[in-house]
Design an enzyme around this catalytic site. Structure first.
Site, PDB file in Angstrom:
ATOM      1  N   THR B  10      -1.306  -0.689  -8.890  1.00 21.78           N
ATOM      2  CA  THR B  10      -0.030  -0.408  -9.118  1.00 21.78           C
ATOM      3  C   THR B  10      -0.025  -2.022 -10.027  1.00 21.78           C
ATOM      4  OG1 THR B  10       0.580   0.100  -6.931  1.00 21.78           O
ATOM      5  CG2 THR B  10       1.989  -0.940  -8.499  1.00 21.78           C
ATOM      6  N   SER B  52      -6.194   1.898  -5.370  1.00 21.35           N
ATOM      7  CA  SER B  52      -6.646   1.122  -4.707  1.00 21.35           C
ATOM      8  C   SER B  52      -7.073   2.066  -3.329  1.00 21.35           C
ATOM      9  CB  SER B  52      -5.919   0.065  -4.035  1.00 21.35           C
ATOM     10  OG  SER B  52      -5.974   0.397  -2.765  1.00 21.35           O
ATOM     11  N   THR B  81      -3.465  -2.648  -3.471  1.00 15.33           N
ATOM     12  CA  THR B  81      -2.701  -3.078  -2.459  1.00 15.33           C
ATOM     13  C   THR B  81      -3.608  -2.257  -0.952  1.00 15.33           C
ATOM     14  OG1 THR B  81      -0.637  -2.449  -2.322  1.00 15.33           O
ATOM     15  CG2 THR B  81      -0.886  -4.428  -3.334  1.00 15.33           C
ATOM     16  N   ASP B  82      -3.331  -1.657  -1.483  1.00 12.49           N
ATOM     17  CA  ASP B  82      -3.847  -0.417  -0.160  1.00 12.49           C
ATOM     18  C   ASP B  82      -4.975  -0.773   0.511  1.00 12.49           C
ATOM     19  OD1 ASP B  82      -0.894   1.084   0.287  1.00 12.49           O
ATOM     20  OD2 ASP B  82      -1.584   2.179  -1.790  1.00 12.49           O
TER      21      ASP B  82
END
Lengths: 162, 162, 162, 162
Positions: B10, B52, B81-82
């Site tokens: 992101t 991700s 972040t995932d």
């Protein structure tokens, strides 16, 4: 009094990290204007939250109705750029109203964006122009009857022969 | 010397109006840092441009190789972040290197974003921490072995029992 | 819990058009941090609104007292850059407290500024460093006993021989 | 073609940390416009770097000369707000030119500022208005002959009786 009707489009897009998608959200136009310290009376009216490619004839009829029923004579409409010209044409012929459509190539929530310039331009134009329908983009004022979006170059232009 | 390896996520997302989509693009991290007027020596190395969720074992092997082959001992890795925790775990056990992963919930190109805070936090942490793998998010430092992303609340947290 | 004590300096400067002057105002640090989406517990405490050149021994005694009386062990102090080193030295020798001073070369309210980077760096460093006094500027951590502001080059540097 | 003549004022103010002062600097107007992605042809011409309170009759004569000698018919002039009305009056009576003065209450380099809105408004108005002298501030268009700056309320207003 100037009314700003928001209908969606790139200018209103927000990012949803949870879904990793990017969708039309609550319009940031009112917030943008707060820091401009305006003394002109403005009312923001959220009407639709649509990508401009998904705008239907029914949506355009709804925008036309909102304009006709509005008590104000000077109305700015924020809209996606892809079909802004079509919506502009669908609003032709409303007597006594100056309508200016505007939008942005980059979301208003971006650090670098054309959104504020275009909205400022539309708010100014709507006060100076006679009744009719106009598009304010990239610092210019266009007539929707003789304009198209040049998708390849990502800008509006006047049709040849105009 | 600190190396920043960018892998997408992101934090690097840009908006393509032509396609009305929102995709991982050229990382803005180097540009962000220019205005911070840093006197620490930093080199930005673009490695991947991946969401991700699309990060594969082969991608993680490539990141691990890039870290091992780097001449620098202190490396920041920007990442979606995932699956940041998974990549963090895949980087465990590299001797003599301090690795700090970071990212953002909102793209760095947004006017309001957590990207710059997180990158600043990672650049600081990578200089102060002993060799190992860490995650710098939301102002805290996490150990990837005992951390998970709480998707519902959109934040990282330490696993219960830790 | 981290406490941020604000004392003024360039980082807090606002512009007063009515007087065409530029003065230390209400600190924007709390507002800056809101968009960083932190999960670390932070309390901002406004203490002084001083240009760092006007900071007196009495002011430094007041800051020292505020630090000693604080219930928290990890404290960030925002401060003007011109005498940040002197204030850092005046805070030496307080047992059991990690103190990190930071500030900015350009006001936090500027569109382009080093303020957020420096505050993020200080918030990270204050969690990782043992008790003592530190300066976080330009991405580096300095020891106030061996540091000076190089006014000509507008940056902090370690004294020769260190 | 639109010419933008910059003369200083708050809109152009920068912060000099070395001297802890805040002075008129290189105008950021050209840079502001780059991100607006304009298709209208604009040339920025830096003329003066003056606080508007320091603007003299000689300065106003110089601005008038610059306008008269310009090959363009549509000219925006950025100017400090305190004496914008006086300069507007000093530019009356130039045949065949549409002149729009604008400025800002907060420097254009601030994160939150009225500068971009006002410049966008002026660029739009200068294309739509007949020859004459106008002031574009706060979303409205004023006639300098019947306008004053209300210093207490920090805004322009039309003189009573107008």
């Amino acid at each position: 009094m100037i009314e700003i009707i928001t209908t969606g489009g790139t200018i209103d897009k927000v990012y949803f990290d949870a879904k990793s998608t990017y969708e039309v959200g609550e319009s940031p136009v009112g917030e943008l204007l707060r820091e401009a310290n305006l003394t002109v009376d403005i009312r923001v009216r959220p009407l639709l939250r649509k990508d401009s490619l998904e705008m239907t004839d029914a949506d355009r009829a709804q925008i036309r109705r909102a304009v006709q029923e509005s008590a104000t004579e000077r109305i700015v409409i924020t809209h996606g750029t892809d079909t802004m010209v079509e919506t502009g044409r669908a609003l032709l012929g409303i007597a006594g109203k100056t309508l200016v459509l505007t939008g942005a190539m980059l979301p208003a929530r971006f650090r670098s964006t054309d959104a504020l310039f275009n909205v400022a331009s539309a708010i100014t134009a709507v006060q100076l122009l006679p009744p009719g329908v106009y598009i304010a983009m990239h610092g210019r004022i266009f007539d929707p009857r003789t304009t198209r979006k040049n998708v390849a170059e990502n800008r509006f232009e006047t049709l040849a022969g105009d």
